[in-house]
Design a protein around this motif. Structure first.
Motif, short mmCIF file in Angstrom:
data_model
loop_
_atom_site.label_atom_id
_atom_site.label_comp_id
_atom_site.label_asym_id
_atom_site.label_seq_id
_atom_site.Cartn_x
_atom_site.Cartn_y
_atom_site.Cartn_z
N SER A 77 10.71 4.67 6.99
CA SER A 77 9.35 4.57 6.61
C SER A 77 8.78 5.61 5.63
CB SER A 77 8.42 4.64 7.79
OG SER A 77 7.12 4.80 7.36
N PRO A 78 8.27 5.46 4.59
CA PRO A 78 7.80 6.43 3.77
C PRO A 78 6.30 7.39 4.40
CG PRO A 78 7.01 4.42 2.78
CD PRO A 78 7.83 4.15 3.90
N PHE A 79 5.92 6.89 5.58
CA PHE A 79 4.84 7.28 6.24
C PHE A 79 5.54 8.61 6.90
CE2 PHE A 79 1.64 3.91 6.60
CZ PHE A 79 1.32 3.98 5.22
N VAL A 80 6.92 8.98 7.05
CA VAL A 80 7.25 10.04 7.65
C VAL A 80 7.93 11.00 6.54
CG1 VAL A 80 7.07 9.36 9.99
CG2 VAL A 80 9.31 9.14 8.80
N GLY A 116 8.92 -2.75 5.76
CA GLY A 116 8.54 -3.66 4.46
C GLY A 116 7.15 -4.02 4.60
N GLU A 117 6.32 -3.67 5.51
CA GLU A 117 4.78 -3.93 5.45
C GLU A 117 4.21 -3.08 4.58
OE1 GLU A 117 3.50 -5.20 9.49
OE2 GLU A 117 5.41 -6.00 9.90
N LEU A 118 4.64 -2.04 4.14
CA LEU A 118 3.87 -0.99 3.62
C LEU A 118 3.68 -1.36 2.00
CD1 LEU A 118 5.38 2.16 4.91
CD2 LEU A 118 3.36 1.09 5.88
N PRO A 119 2.62 -1.13 1.51
CA PRO A 119 2.49 -1.11 -0.19
C PRO A 119 3.46 -0.38 -0.93
CG PRO A 119 0.31 -0.61 0.95
CD PRO A 119 1.32 -0.64 1.80
N GLU A 121 3.54 1.45 -3.40
CA GLU A 121 3.14 2.68 -3.86
C GLU A 121 3.63 3.76 -2.98
OE1 GLU A 121 -1.47 3.63 -2.43
OE2 GLU A 121 -1.40 1.50 -3.16
N TYR A 122 3.55 3.43 -1.62
CA TYR A 122 4.12 4.66 -0.64
C TYR A 122 5.58 4.72 -0.91
CZ TYR A 122 -0.50 4.55 1.39
OH TYR A 122 -1.84 4.51 1.67
N TRP A 123 6.17 3.53 -1.23
CA TRP A 123 7.73 3.69 -1.42
C TRP A 123 8.02 4.47 -2.70
CZ3 TRP A 123 11.49 3.13 1.87
CH2 TRP A 123 11.19 2.57 2.92
N LEU A 124 7.04 4.85 -3.70
CA LEU A 124 7.22 5.19 -4.90
C LEU A 124 6.91 6.88 -4.80
CD1 LEU A 124 5.68 2.83 -7.40
CD2 LEU A 124 8.23 3.11 -6.94
N SER A 125 5.80 7.26 -4.14
CA SER A 125 5.28 8.57 -4.26
C SER A 125 5.32 9.24 -2.51
CB SER A 125 3.84 8.58 -4.52
OG SER A 125 3.15 7.92 -3.69
N GLY A 126 5.25 8.20 -1.63
CA GLY A 126 5.35 8.77 -0.26
C GLY A 126 4.13 9.39 -0.10
N ILE A 127 4.26 10.57 1.05
CA ILE A 127 3.12 11.30 1.43
C ILE A 127 2.82 12.76 1.02
CG2 ILE A 127 2.42 9.62 3.26
CD1 ILE A 127 3.55 11.54 5.03
N ASN A 128 3.60 13.16 0.19
CA ASN A 128 3.82 14.47 -0.23
C ASN A 128 2.61 15.07 -0.72
OD1 ASN A 128 5.32 16.96 -0.45
ND2 ASN A 128 6.31 16.30 -2.11
N LYS A 129 2.07 14.46 -1.65
CA LYS A 129 0.74 15.13 -2.28
C LYS A 129 -0.61 14.30 -1.45
CE LYS A 129 0.60 16.84 -5.77
NZ LYS A 129 0.44 17.33 -7.46
N THR A 130 -0.47 13.59 -0.74
CA THR A 130 -1.66 12.89 -0.31
C THR A 130 -2.80 13.84 0.18
OG1 THR A 130 -0.18 10.97 0.54
CG2 THR A 130 -2.51 10.77 1.47
#
Length: 191
Positions: A77-80, A116-119, A121-130
């Protein structure tokens, strides 16, 4: 529910700082592989466990080595994914923290599930600069999903800044880089 955050093993990007931070897609070092193996004794997994993994080679390798031979659920998951801590808006994502594509993950780590339920955009940039406010929404949403699994414990293989960001969000304590876990260091948090 108990969350067990585990930092990945030593990566190639940490061996010759600061130059090594510019290595793209760094893998675990031999020491990092040994650290990942040591997780087997520290946190023995079973087929009932869930392991959530950041979409970078070093975290995927850590989870793969740790869970080898165990048919537990492994979710990428890109959320981590990597997160700068503290946030500095003028900074850019370093090459060592760029996410692998879903296709590359499927090809190399084919026993891992993709969240796979995430948009996209999160798979491109993750949460690094969120931004902090957006991260709070993401963290809240993700913790709700974790609780919905019905598991009493979930393991998360991630990065020092990400672990510290979630720790600060969950506990409400003000943290600093001094609170970063070491390689394969861990943190248990009850939610």
């Amino acid at each position: 529910m108990e969350l067990v955050f585990i930092r990945h093993g030593q990566g190639e990007h940490t061996v010759d700082l600061p130059q090594s931070l510019h290595i793209s897609d760094p893998a675990l070092t031999n020491e990092g592989k040994l650290q990942a193996m040591s997780l087997r004794n520290q946190f023995p997994l079973s087929q009932n466990d869930v392991v959530i993994i950041s979409p970078l080679r070093r975290t995927l390798q850590t989870a793969h080595i740790w869970s080898e031979g165990i048919n537990c659920r492994k979710i990428v998951s890109p959320f981590v994914s990597p997160r700068m801590f503290p946030q500095t808006p003028q900074s850019t994502t370093l090459p060592c923290d760029e996410l692998l594509t879903k296709e590359k993950i499927k090809n190399v780590f084919n026993d891992f599930c993709i969240d796979g339920e995430l948009p996209d955009e999160y798979w491109l940039s993750g949460i690094n600069k969120t931004h902090e406010q957006e991260f709070s929404k993401i963290a809240s949403r993700y913790l709700t999903w974790c609780k919905s699994t019905g598991k009493k414990r979930i393991y998360i293989v991630s990065h020092d800044g990400t672990i510290t960001s979630y720790n600060q969000f969950i506990t409400g304590r003000k943290l600093s880089r001094k609170d970063f876990p070491k390689e394969t260091g861990w943190l248990k948090i009850d939610c």
